[in-house]
Enzyme design. Structure first.
Site, PDB file in Angstrom:
ATOM      1  N   TYR A  41      16.529   4.447  57.396  1.00 36.07           N
ATOM      2  CA  TYR A  41      17.475   5.549  57.249  1.00 36.07           C
ATOM      3  C   TYR A  41      17.250   6.581  58.340  1.00 36.07           C
ATOM      4  CZ  TYR A  41      18.765   3.643  52.579  1.00 36.07           C
ATOM      5  OH  TYR A  41      19.074   2.953  51.697  1.00 36.07           O
ATOM      6  N   LEU A 212      28.900   6.472  43.411  1.00 32.55           N
ATOM      7  CA  LEU A 212      29.967   7.189  43.635  1.00 32.55           C
ATOM      8  C   LEU A 212      31.201   6.477  44.402  1.00 32.55           C
ATOM      9  CD1 LEU A 212      28.016  10.545  44.162  1.00 32.55           C
ATOM     10  CD2 LEU A 212      29.436   9.982  42.082  1.00 32.55           C
ATOM     11  N   ALA A 213      31.123   5.271  44.634  1.00 30.79           N
ATOM     12  CA  ALA A 213      32.150   4.545  45.450  1.00 30.79           C
ATOM     13  C   ALA A 213      32.825   5.343  46.597  1.00 30.79           C
ATOM     14  CB  ALA A 213      33.045   4.200  44.151  1.00 30.79           C
ATOM     15  N   GLY A 215      33.300   8.204  47.001  1.00 28.94           N
ATOM     16  CA  GLY A 215      34.423   9.321  46.716  1.00 28.94           C
ATOM     17  C   GLY A 215      35.653   8.982  46.499  1.00 28.94           C
TER      18      GLY A 215
END
Length: 302
Positions: A41, A212-213, A215
């Site tokens: 990351y 959370l897809a 948003g």
């Protein structure tokens, strides 16, 4: 994943550390005490700024669960991105993560993606060694199917405790795999059959990345059908005195697989919007849960 500045070789800044500290504070204020990393990351900078936050906050390390992942190597110059779960590579990546995170031990290490060339016996030996040295307490996997998990577990005495998969109201193949049997849609599903059931049977925690897809149902612009589902999410949130983010996460948590959502955002306000999902059981009825599912799929169930 969002901490540490850009996905480049530029060093992280003091502002990046401050942003990470704000995100961690918002999580702790919301009852969230588990933090998920990966060595790739921001090319290691996410772990590095988190390590700076730990160094600033006496006693914080003892209050949290610290998890990271290894096994992906990002593209570098002419070399493409690839997977590497050779035992020696896993050990080296763990040592590097511990240094960046400024800690002596990882609570959980996940193998980020399957490496087709990896020898499960070699991996098992490496993980066992890391555990015996006191460098990693528990192990799991990410993006693996039931057969891959079982093959690796056969070469380990320590139990694999987690499998991290993309699971959300938007990415529902894990759910629909179980109801599309004997329908034309089943051929296009693609999710490895039996993986959720395997994890349940063997007490392997299902961690949902992308929970959370992005948003889609909580403010981001999407398709017409996604807007319809977002309106339903908002309506349920108002009726229950909570946030749309909580409704989306409650939908995952209402499933009997005891799914643990991974909150990908580093925005403190959005983290705090997830508080009720972290601190209260999912307040969705049977019919409300189904209404969200049917709306998100945009078609009746088979």
């Amino acid at each position: 994943m969002g901490l540490g500045g850009g996905w480049d070789a530029e060093p992280h800044t003091a502002a990046d550390i401050d942003a990470a500290e704000a995100a961690v504070a918002a999580a702790l204020d919301s009852g969230i005490t588990a933090f998920d990393h990966a060595d790739i990351y921001r090319r290691g900078k996410s772990e590095a700024v988190f390590g700076e936050v730990l160094a600033r906050s006496a006693g914080l390390r003892e209050r949290i669960t610290l998890q990271t992942k290894c096994g992906i190597r990002l593209a570098d110059g002419d070399r493409p991105g690839l997977y590497d779960l050779r035992g020696s590579s896993v050990v080296r990546r763990v040592e590097e993560s511990l240094e960046r995170l400024r800690t002596d031990v990882l609570d959980v290490l996940l193998l980020h993606r399957p490496d087709p060339l990896a020898d499960p016996a070699d991996i098992g030996d490496a993980l066992t060694s890391l555990h015996r040295q006191g460098l990693v307490r528990r192990f799991g996997v990410s993006n693996m199917n039931a057969a891959q998990i079982a093959r690796l577990q056969a070469h380990m005495d320590l139990p694999l405790v987690a499998n991290q998969l993309e699971m959300s109201l938007h990415r529902r193949a894990w759910l629909e795999d179980g109801v599309l049997v004997n329908t034309p849609e089943s051929a296009a599903n693609g999710f490895p059959a039996g993986t959720v059931e395997h994890c349940l049977t063997h007490n392997i925690e299902l961690q949902a990345w992308g929970a959370l897809a992005q948003g889609r149902y909580t403010g981001a612009r999407g398709t017409r059908q996604e807007a319809v589902t977002a309106a339903l999410v908002t309506s349920l949130a108002k009726a229950k005195g909570t946030t749309p983010e909580t409704i989306v996460l409650w939908w995952l948590r209402r499933h009997p697989a005891r799914i643990v959502p991974v909150i990908g955002t580093s925005n403190p306000a959005r983290i705090r919007a997830c508080r009720d999902a972290a601190t209260a059981g999912p307040d969705l009825s049977h019919d409300e849960w189904y209404a969200l599912w049917i709306s998100a799929r945009g078609a009746a169930l088979p």
